[in-house]
Design a protein around this motif. Structure first.
Motif, mmCIF file in Angstrom:
data_model
loop_
_atom_site.group_PDB
_atom_site.id
_atom_site.type_symbol
_atom_site.label_atom_id
_atom_site.label_comp_id
_atom_site.label_asym_id
_atom_site.label_seq_id
_atom_site.Cartn_x
_atom_site.Cartn_y
_atom_site.Cartn_z
ATOM 1 N N MET A 1 14.096 8.286 -1.842
ATOM 2 C CA MET A 1 13.268 7.401 -2.630
ATOM 3 C C MET A 1 12.228 6.714 -1.744
ATOM 4 O O MET A 1 11.067 6.605 -2.118
ATOM 5 N N CYS A 2 12.681 6.282 -0.569
ATOM 6 C CA CYS A 2 11.747 5.607 0.345
ATOM 7 C C CYS A 2 10.656 6.570 0.804
ATOM 8 O O CYS A 2 9.466 6.210 0.813
ATOM 9 N N GLN A 3 11.061 7.794 1.170
ATOM 10 C CA GLN A 3 10.086 8.788 1.611
ATOM 11 C C GLN A 3 9.116 9.124 0.478
ATOM 12 O O GLN A 3 7.905 9.238 0.693
ATOM 13 N N CYS A 4 9.630 9.257 -0.723
ATOM 14 C CA CYS A 4 8.795 9.575 -1.883
ATOM 15 C C CYS A 4 7.788 8.463 -2.142
ATOM 16 O O CYS A 4 6.626 8.727 -2.470
ATOM 17 N N THR A 5 8.213 7.218 -1.990
ATOM 18 C CA THR A 5 7.309 6.089 -2.221
ATOM 19 C C THR A 5 6.192 6.072 -1.181
ATOM 20 O O THR A 5 5.013 5.903 -1.521
ATOM 21 N N HIS A 6 6.558 6.285 0.088
ATOM 22 C CA HIS A 6 5.524 6.386 1.139
ATOM 23 C C HIS A 6 4.530 7.490 0.792
ATOM 24 O O HIS A 6 3.313 7.302 0.889
ATOM 25 N N GLN A 7 5.048 8.646 0.392
ATOM 26 C CA GLN A 7 4.202 9.794 0.088
ATOM 27 C C GLN A 7 3.300 9.509 -1.110
ATOM 28 O O GLN A 7 2.114 9.859 -1.101
ATOM 29 N N ALA A 8 3.840 8.860 -2.144
ATOM 30 C CA ALA A 8 3.043 8.563 -3.339
ATOM 31 C C ALA A 8 1.884 7.623 -3.013
ATOM 32 O O ALA A 8 0.757 7.822 -3.489
ATOM 33 N N ILE A 9 2.166 6.615 -2.188
ATOM 34 C CA ILE A 9 1.102 5.679 -1.802
ATOM 35 C C ILE A 9 0.027 6.410 -1.004
ATOM 36 O O ILE A 9 -1.175 6.246 -1.242
ATOM 37 N N LYS A 10 0.460 7.279 -0.091
ATOM 38 C CA LYS A 10 -0.489 8.019 0.739
ATOM 39 C C LYS A 10 -1.336 8.968 -0.099
ATOM 40 O O LYS A 10 -2.564 9.018 0.035
ATOM 41 N N GLU A 11 -0.679 9.723 -0.994
ATOM 42 C CA GLU A 11 -1.415 10.710 -1.785
ATOM 43 C C GLU A 11 -2.298 10.059 -2.840
ATOM 44 O O GLU A 11 -3.304 10.639 -3.254
ATOM 45 N N ALA A 12 -1.936 8.858 -3.279
ATOM 46 C CA ALA A 12 -2.789 8.136 -4.232
ATOM 47 C C ALA A 12 -4.029 7.580 -3.534
ATOM 48 O O ALA A 12 -4.996 7.199 -4.186
ATOM 49 N N ASN A 13 -3.946 7.516 -2.205
ATOM 50 C CA ASN A 13 -5.070 7.033 -1.393
ATOM 51 C C ASN A 13 -5.485 5.622 -1.815
ATOM 52 O O ASN A 13 -6.658 5.321 -1.994
ATOM 53 N N ILE A 14 -4.462 4.769 -1.961
ATOM 54 C CA ILE A 14 -4.714 3.367 -2.292
ATOM 55 C C ILE A 14 -3.952 2.501 -1.306
ATOM 56 O O ILE A 14 -2.920 2.915 -0.766
ATOM 57 N N PRO A 15 -4.438 1.291 -1.057
ATOM 58 C CA PRO A 15 -3.671 0.380 -0.208
ATOM 59 C C PRO A 15 -2.456 -0.127 -0.980
ATOM 60 O O PRO A 15 -2.508 -0.305 -2.204
ATOM 61 N N ALA A 16 -1.369 -0.374 -0.283
ATOM 62 C CA ALA A 16 -0.149 -0.843 -0.940
ATOM 63 C C ALA A 16 -0.375 -2.154 -1.677
ATOM 64 O O ALA A 16 0.262 -2.406 -2.703
ATOM 65 N N ASP A 17 -1.289 -2.986 -1.192
ATOM 66 C CA ASP A 17 -1.506 -4.264 -1.869
ATOM 67 C C ASP A 17 -2.291 -4.115 -3.177
ATOM 68 O O ASP A 17 -2.486 -5.086 -3.910
ATOM 69 N N ALA A 18 -2.719 -2.896 -3.516
ATOM 70 C CA ALA A 18 -3.357 -2.645 -4.812
ATOM 71 C C ALA A 18 -2.311 -2.410 -5.905
ATOM 72 O O ALA A 18 -2.649 -2.411 -7.088
ATOM 73 N N ILE A 19 -1.064 -2.233 -5.514
ATOM 74 C CA ILE A 19 0.011 -2.006 -6.482
ATOM 75 C C ILE A 19 0.430 -3.353 -7.058
ATOM 76 O O ILE A 19 0.876 -4.235 -6.325
ATOM 77 N N VAL A 20 0.302 -3.505 -8.374
ATOM 78 C CA VAL A 20 0.548 -4.806 -8.996
ATOM 79 C C VAL A 20 1.986 -4.971 -9.471
ATOM 80 O O VAL A 20 2.411 -6.088 -9.797
ATOM 81 N N GLY A 21 2.764 -3.901 -9.499
ATOM 82 C CA GLY A 21 4.157 -3.991 -9.919
ATOM 83 C C GLY A 21 4.863 -2.666 -9.742
ATOM 84 O O GLY A 21 4.223 -1.616 -9.685
#
Length: 197
Positions: A1-21
């Motif tokens: 799950m942790c690896q998938c979350t890292h990968q999703a953030i990277k592939e979405a090409n967005i900063p983590a602080d853009a995630i609102v929830g």
């Protein structure tokens, strides 16, 4: 799950602080149990079929009418749900059963790992045979009638309720920002249906 979350953030090409929830969903029927220190001590998937004998025992309760009573309250039969699995633990793993302080569904375990709080949502908890469909709250007398401890039931919060926020450790593990709200999720099909609306 942790690896998938890292990968999703990277592939979405967005900063983590853009995630609102953040939220989680899972296949229904799987459960996790926790001790008094909120340590997960046992879990099983929805396809776990070890409790067949316990289903038979539960069906025999109340002169053979227990399952019908459960169905009218919860909309569920006893077929390998949480009631039978908890009874299996009581009979076969008392070392675990006697240490159960709370119970959740698998997606709620994900929420616990992310924000440190244990709760359940009705769409998942509704598969346990222990949640009243009308009140959308636990029916503790069902556990008591089955000879199980009714004090293990976690708080119920509706899908969409903010449960907490991403902890410092979860932020390190996932790449999410500490403090990002964690929102109660639900069953995979139910949330998938909402995604099509």
């Amino acid at each position: 799950m942790c690896q998938c979350t890292h990968q999703a953030i990277k592939e979405a090409n967005i900063p983590a602080d853009a995630i609102v929830g953040v939220s989680s969903c899972s296949m229904r029927e799987g459960i996790a149990v926790y001790d008094a220190n909120q340590n997960p001590i046992w879990a099983c998937a929805n396809v776990d079929a070890r409790a067949g004998q316990q289903v038979t025992e539960l069906k025999a309760l109340a002169g053979g009418e227990f399952e019908e009573h459960v169905y009218h309250q919860t909309g569920q039969t006893l077929a390998l749900g949480a009631l039978a699995r908890l009874l299996w633990l009581k009979q076969n793993r008392p070392d675990i059963y006697l240490n159960i302080h709370s119970i959740s569904m698998l997606s709620d375990w994900v929420g616990y790992k992310l924000c440190g709080k244990i709760a359940v949502d009705p769409s998942n908890a509704g598969t346990t045979g222990m949640l009243n469909l009308k009140s959308r709250q636990w029916q503790p007398e069902i556990l008591a009638q089955a000879g199980l401890n009714p004090d293990i039931l976690s708080p119920v919060f509706e899908t969409g309720t903010v449960l907490g926020s991403i902890t410092e450790q979860a932020a390190k593990d996932t790449g999410l920002c500490q403090g990002t709200p964690f929102v109660m999720g639900g069953g995979d099909v139910q949330l998938g249906c909402l995604g099509w609306v």
